[in-house]
Design a protein around this motif. Structure first.
Motif, mmCIF file in Angstrom:
data_model
loop_
_atom_site.group_PDB
_atom_site.id
_atom_site.type_symbol
_atom_site.label_atom_id
_atom_site.label_comp_id
_atom_site.label_asym_id
_atom_site.label_seq_id
_atom_site.Cartn_x
_atom_site.Cartn_y
_atom_site.Cartn_z
ATOM 1 N N VAL A 16 -3.781 3.990 -2.364
ATOM 2 C CA VAL A 16 -2.929 5.071 -1.887
ATOM 3 C C VAL A 16 -3.661 5.764 -0.756
ATOM 4 C CG1 VAL A 16 -1.752 7.202 -2.508
ATOM 5 C CG2 VAL A 16 -2.032 5.402 -4.223
ATOM 6 N N LEU A 17 -3.019 5.834 0.412
ATOM 7 C CA LEU A 17 -3.654 6.388 1.603
ATOM 8 C C LEU A 17 -3.068 7.769 1.873
ATOM 9 C CD1 LEU A 17 -4.212 3.323 1.738
ATOM 10 C CD2 LEU A 17 -3.686 3.417 4.167
ATOM 11 N N ARG A 58 0.858 -1.173 0.000
ATOM 12 C CA ARG A 58 0.000 0.000 0.000
ATOM 13 C C ARG A 58 0.890 1.218 0.000
ATOM 14 N NH1 ARG A 58 -4.117 -2.315 4.670
ATOM 15 N NH2 ARG A 58 -5.466 -3.448 3.223
ATOM 16 N N TYR A 59 0.414 2.303 -0.532
ATOM 17 C CA TYR A 59 1.162 3.559 -0.526
ATOM 18 C C TYR A 59 0.608 4.475 0.547
ATOM 19 C CZ TYR A 59 3.313 2.449 -5.027
ATOM 20 O OH TYR A 59 4.042 1.867 -6.030
ATOM 21 N N HIS A 100 -3.870 3.750 -7.107
ATOM 22 C CA HIS A 100 -2.624 4.169 -7.751
ATOM 23 C C HIS A 100 -2.783 4.118 -9.260
ATOM 24 C CE1 HIS A 100 1.677 4.286 -8.690
ATOM 25 N NE2 HIS A 100 1.800 4.839 -7.505
ATOM 26 N N ALA A 101 -2.211 5.105 -9.922
ATOM 27 C CA ALA A 101 -2.407 5.203 -11.381
ATOM 28 C C ALA A 101 -1.756 4.056 -12.138
ATOM 29 C CB ALA A 101 -1.874 6.540 -11.872
ATOM 30 N N GLU A 102 -0.609 3.575 -11.651
ATOM 31 C CA GLU A 102 0.105 2.532 -12.421
ATOM 32 C C GLU A 102 0.294 1.220 -11.678
ATOM 33 O OE1 GLU A 102 1.385 6.396 -13.986
ATOM 34 O OE2 GLU A 102 2.597 5.497 -12.388
ATOM 35 N N TYR A 161 -3.325 -9.486 -8.708
ATOM 36 C CA TYR A 161 -4.518 -9.791 -9.508
ATOM 37 C C TYR A 161 -4.692 -8.780 -10.646
ATOM 38 C CZ TYR A 161 -5.347 -12.273 -5.161
ATOM 39 O OH TYR A 161 -5.196 -13.050 -4.056
ATOM 40 N N GLY A 162 -3.744 -7.877 -10.773
ATOM 41 C CA GLY A 162 -3.845 -6.873 -11.823
ATOM 42 C C GLY A 162 -4.684 -5.679 -11.454
ATOM 43 N N LEU A 163 -4.967 -5.523 -10.145
ATOM 44 C CA LEU A 163 -5.820 -4.421 -9.707
ATOM 45 C C LEU A 163 -4.998 -3.342 -9.025
ATOM 46 C CD1 LEU A 163 -8.680 -6.593 -8.338
ATOM 47 C CD2 LEU A 163 -8.783 -5.113 -10.336
ATOM 48 N N PRO A 164 -5.395 -2.096 -9.225
ATOM 49 C CA PRO A 164 -4.628 -0.987 -8.650
ATOM 50 C C PRO A 164 -4.475 -1.091 -7.133
ATOM 51 C CG PRO A 164 -6.223 -0.140 -10.226
ATOM 52 C CD PRO A 164 -6.513 -1.610 -10.051
ATOM 53 N N ILE A 165 -3.313 -0.669 -6.705
ATOM 54 C CA ILE A 165 -2.969 -0.666 -5.283
ATOM 55 C C ILE A 165 -3.529 0.606 -4.645
ATOM 56 C CG2 ILE A 165 -0.929 -0.316 -3.800
ATOM 57 C CD1 ILE A 165 0.544 -2.234 -5.556
#
Lengths: 511, 186
Positions: A401-402, A67-68, A388-390, A395-399
């Motif tokens: 961002v907190l 996670r960010y 997250h944009a990239e 599973y190929g799903l965006p992470i």
């Protein structure tokens, strides 16, 4: 005989998450004769896999996916973060349901009032306290006073504090509900090895299984919620422990993945009909992310031994500062709990510093007293969880961002709280005191909030999404405000109440 | 639910007396197969020194890093041996991680070349100042994290600071002083 449901059985309610919200809701529905499939990303541990070993248990039950941004301290396991929680169980106060009316709109806050009041939730708080066995509630005795609690109580009394209790803990003080009394094993945050602490793993989940109306699917990560042309949700797509995807149909879906994953799932379930994710026509999904003020810790080297490692990590609380008393210089209040009684490496890391100033505290470990303070955190629109944009997960799903920054109210409250905490330990002759605000991350709320008006939140007073009538939010993400209290008791009370509503709606075939 | 009740009876049937804390597996009572962690001795997964021939104990890197470890978290009653043992074990654990080993080696060089003398020959307060200047470096962060983690899991440290460790296999602390405070004057 454990029930299993066919993937094409669209009569079931799918509950995502098996923790305080999901586990409770699933059991409540099953008890009412409703078929439930509960999906849990984590695995199902047994008592024999619980050790008094923080690094080992953190490895087994922590949520470690990338996670960010702001850190979190949550679990990926059957029973969710109830595996790890310290079991502090306080009700929200009346004014905390109407923060906008009580505090006004603080600069840069996005306060609104809840669509319910304390009176609406009070009967469900009763049920939750009885379900969880909260000490000092109803006819349940208060918890035994640990050394750390006694120190805090005595110091607080010297400052004129009057509202303290060793109760309000969801840990059995006596044998109750088939579970033993607490033995002060003192590794509460690594899983209660004897089941004294309330946790859905050995309460709600097995009780639900006994009804024959419930199937738990552990190691099943829900990655997408499907819907039909009318916009109603129709099922979940989930990955099993080998990464193979399956689809389970459902009549209704209740999302209880704890705030970060619930937000992420709603946002990731985009489609042509829902380009901004599910239940997000208001644009509020992910916003108003609250984490509480704190956690604030205060440690004092006391004149005699405390040996706080011998007692439950938290026991009881002091409430004098929980009220809204704006002449203190901030809105809302905070609760002081005897706490921080962790193993040495955890405390040393908490100081986030080095040198003799830290090691002197560690040298005096046996004489340390500790307290932990949490308080009301104003919602802010810019505190949010986004995708997250990239960067994508396995599973190929965006992470997720907190993004989180403290409101000025938090700074003022923290300073007051630390000053009070230091004064408490000073009054007892502490030779050295340390206080600090730590990163926190175990209380996460607000990103799918309840609202009266559909343009101000994500769900209504039942946790039912404004946009989608058979989609529900069942975890802390639906909190409209954080209040000062630890969130779990409120999550459980809301889940019990939501189950009543879902059952009634299903009986009338509205859902 | 049955497991819970059984364990409760198991615990209540035993008498757990006050014991002096030791960290040796052989002192554990044999609590039977249902008890979690019968082989899980009363410490965390600490790292102990078994002297490895390929990392000599008098390697100058270990002496420098050992002294840095002491200044990171100093306990006057801990012998130098404990600090060098921690570094020794860290280097063993990092044996195949060349990038981290190189960071530590370069860090030692940085410490030794910041003044005209070898770092170990400097006064402590000067050593501390040099460390402060390196606080933001990866070298310092690795050392701080590793030393703190290993030190505060070490049984010798637990002994001097009075931390008594895991309690499950002893039936908890309920009969072993969780509420015995006697110096609080009302």
């Amino acid at each position: 005989m454990v029930r299993t449901y066919n993937l094409n059985d669209d009569s079931v309610v799918a509950v995502i998450g098996s923790g305080a919200g999901g586990g409770t809701l699933a059991n409540e529905l099953a008890q009412k004769g409703i078929d439930v499939v509960c999906f849990e990303a984590g695995s199902r541990l047994s008592f024999t896999e619980i050790f008094n070993d923080p690094p080992v248990m953190n490895e087994k039950l922590g949520w470690h996916d990338k996670r960010y941004g702001a850190p979190t301290w949550l679990c990926k396991t059957v029973e969710g973060t109830t595996m790890r929680w310290s079991a502090a169980a306080h009700r929200l106060q009346a004014h905390e349901f109407i923060p906008r009316s009580t505090y006004g709109l603080l600069d840069n806050s996005s306060f609104i009032d809840w669509p319910i009041r304390l009176e609406d939730l009070a009967p469900y708080y009763d049920k939750a306290e009885l379900k969880m066995g909260v000490s000092g509630s109803h006819s349940i005795p208060v918890s035994a006073e640990t050394n750390n609690y006694k120190v805090l109580k005595e110091g607080a009394k010297r400052l004129g504090y009057q509202e303290y209790t060793s109760g309000h803990m969801a840990i059995n003080p006596v044998y109750r509900d088939g579970r033993p009394a607490c033995r002060q094993i003192a590794f509460c945050n690594e899983g209660c090895a004897i089941g004294s602490k309330w946790s859905t793993l050995y309460t709600e989940i097995p009780k639900a299984e006994l009804t024959g109306r419930f199937e738990l699917r552990p190691e099943s990560m829900v990655i997408y919620i499907t819907h039909d042309n009318s916009g109603k949700v129709t099922g979940v797509i989930y990955a099993d422990n080998e990464g193979v995807l399956h689809r389970q149909k459902a009549r209704a879906i209740c999302v209880a993945g704890n705030t970060i994953e619930t937000t992420r799932l709603l946002l990731n379930s985009q489609s042509n009909l829902y380009p901004d994710g599910l239940a997000n026509s208001s644009g509020h999904v992910g916003k108003h992310y609250m984490r509480h003020v704190g956690e604030i810790y205060v440690y004092g080297i006391m004149p005699g031994p405390v040996n706080f490692h011998r007692g439950a990590r938290i026991t009881g609380a002091i409430f004098d500062q929980q009220y809204h008393q704006p002449d203190r210089g901030f809105s809302g209040g905070y609760i002081i709990e005897p706490g921080g009684a962790n193993p040495p490496e955890t405390i040393a890391a908490r100081f986030n510093d080095w040198g003799r100033d830290v090691s002197v505290f560690m040298d005096n470990y046996s004489h340390l007293a500790g307290m932990l303070i949490i308080g009301e955190d104003p919602p802010q629109e810019n505190n949010k969880i986004t995708l997250h944009a990239e960067d994508k997960d396995q599973y190929g799903l965006p992470i997720p961002v907190l993004e989180y920054n403290n409101h000025p109210n938090n700074i003022a409250m923290s300073e007051h709280a630390m000053e009070q905490g230091r004064a408490i330990y000073s009054s007892l002759g502490a030779s050295r005191i340390w206080s600090g605000v730590t990163a926190g991350g175990c209380h996460n709320m607000g990103t799918a909030r309840m609202s009266t008006n559909r343009d101000q939140g994500v769900c209504n007073k039942w946790g039912q999404c404004h946009d989608i009538s058979n989609l529900f939010i069942t975890d802390g993400s639906l909190f409209t405000s954080s209040g000062a209290a630890n969130p779990t008791l409120t999550i459980v009370a809301l889940a019990i109440r939501q189950a009543d509503y879902i059952c009634e709606q299903m009986n009338q075939r509205i859902i | 639910m049955q497991i819970t009740c059984f364990m409760e009876r198991l615990l209540l049937d035993r008498e757990f007396k006050m014991r002096r804390r030791t960290f040796i597996a052989s002192n554990l009572p044999a609590l039977g197969i249902l008890m979690p962690g019968t082989l899980h001795i009363s410490v965390f997964k600490s790292v102990y020194a078994a002297t490895q021939p390929d990392i000599p104990a008098d390697n100058p890197d270990i002496q420098v890093l050992g002294q840095m470890a002491r200044l990171l978290y100093s306990h006057p009653s801990l012998s130098d041996n404990t600090y060098t043992e921690i570094i020794h074990n860290l280097l063993i654990d990092l044996k195949n991680k060349t990038s981290k080993i190189n960071i530590l080696k370069n860090g030692v060089t940085a410490l030794n070349t910041s003044m005209s003398q070898d770092w170990n020959d400097l006064e402590e307060k000067i050593q501390i100042n040099i460390m402060k200047e390196l606080e933001d470096t990866p070298f310092f962060k690795i050392m701080q994290h590793e030393v703190r983690t290993r030190l505060y899991r070490h049984p010798a440290v637990w002994e001097i600071i009075g931390y008594e460790g895991p309690s499950l296999e002893y039936g908890g602390y309920i009969n072993r002083g969780f509420n015995d405070i006697d110096w609080l004057k009302k």
